[in-house]
Design a protein around this motif. Structure first.
Motif, PDB file in Angstrom:
ATOM      1  N   HIS A  85       0.833  -1.206   0.000  1.00 51.15           N
ATOM      2  CA  HIS A  85       0.000   0.000   0.000  1.00 51.15           C
ATOM      3  C   HIS A  85       0.865   1.252   0.000  1.00 51.15           C
ATOM      4  N   HIS A  87       0.623   5.709   1.297  1.00 47.63           N
ATOM      5  CA  HIS A  87      -0.118   6.766   1.986  1.00 47.63           C
ATOM      6  C   HIS A  87       0.128   8.073   1.248  1.00 47.63           C
ATOM      7  N   HIS A 130       4.788   0.209   0.088  1.00 46.52           N
ATOM      8  CA  HIS A 130       5.483  -0.446   1.194  1.00 46.52           C
ATOM      9  C   HIS A 130       4.554  -1.422   1.904  1.00 46.52           C
TER      10      HIS A 130
END
Ligand code: KMT
Ligand code: NI
Length: 173
Positions: A85, A87, A130
Motif C-alpha cells: 500500500h 499513503h 510499502h
C-alpha cells in the motif's frame, strides 16, 4: 542499527521470517528512493527532526499478542499491514521497543527489506509502495509521526491515477 537488503521473494516461507537474499542495500540507495534513515539515541533527537520538518502530530503503536488480544488477532493485524500500500502523506516511524520489517519498493520494483530495532528512525515519502511485518519476536512499540492530521488511509496497490503517486515517481527519476 537498521539492516537493509533485498527480500528473497520466497513465497512458501512465512512472511515473518527474515527473507534475506544475501544482497545488501546501502543507505544511499534507500535515500535515492526517498527513504531516509536516521539513528536517534532518544526522543529528543526525534523531536529535533520533527521540528525541522514541521511535523504536528504523533502517536505510539504497540503490536504484540497481549495488546491485540491474542495470537490470531495479532496475525490478522499483520496480514493487513503486509498488504502492499501507500499513503498520501510522508510519515516517520521511530522504533522504541522490539523489532520489525519495513519493506519498500526499489526503483526497479523489487522489495527492499529494512529490519528495524530500537533507536531506528525511518522517513517514508508520500506515495511509496510499502508493507510492514514483525519478525519471530512478535512485538514492536513504535512512534508514528504525521505532518498534519493522521492520514491513516492505506491505498492498496494499484492506486490507479493518483497525484501523490505521480509526484513521488517524478521525485525519484
Ligand atoms: C505502515 O504504514 O504500514 C505502518 O505504519 C506499519 C506499522 S508501524 C510499526
Ligand atoms: Ni503504511
Amino acid at each position: 542499527m537498521v539492516r537493509v537488503y533485498y527480500h528473497d521473494n520466497e513465497l512458501g516461507v512465512d512472511f515473518q521470517e527474515a527473507h534475506d537474499s544475501g544482497e545488501a542495500v546501502l543507505l544511499e540507495e534507500l535515500a535515492r528512493i526517498g527513504v531516509i534513515y536516521r539513528q536517534c539515541a532518544g526522543v529528543a533527537e526525534v523531536d529535533a527532526i520533527a521540528r525541522e520538518r514541521a511535523y504536528k502530530n504523533r502517536d505510539e503503536i504497540t503490536l504484540n499478542e497481549a495488546a491485540l488480544g491474542g495470537r490470531e488477532a495479532l496475525r490478522a493485524k499483520l496480514e493487513v499491514f503486509y498488504e502492499e500500500h501507500l499513503h498520501e502523506d510522508e510519515e516517520i516511524r521511530y522504533i522504541l521497543e522490539g523489532e520489525g520489517y519495513f519493506d519498500v519498493r526499489s526503483g526497479s520494483d523489487r522489495w527492499i527489506r529494512c529490519r528495524v530495532e530500537p533507536g531506528d528512525l525511518l522517513i517514508l515519502p508520500a506515495g511509496i509502495y510499502h508493507r510492514f511485518t514483525l519478525d519471530a519476536g512478535n512485538r514492536i512499540k513504535a512512534m508514528r509521526l504525521f505532518k498534519d492530521e493522521p492520514k491513516w488511509v492505506a491505498l492498496a496497490r494499484p492506486v490507479g491515477e493518483n497525484a501523490v503517486r505521480e509526484s513521488y515517481l517524478q521525485s525519484v527519476v
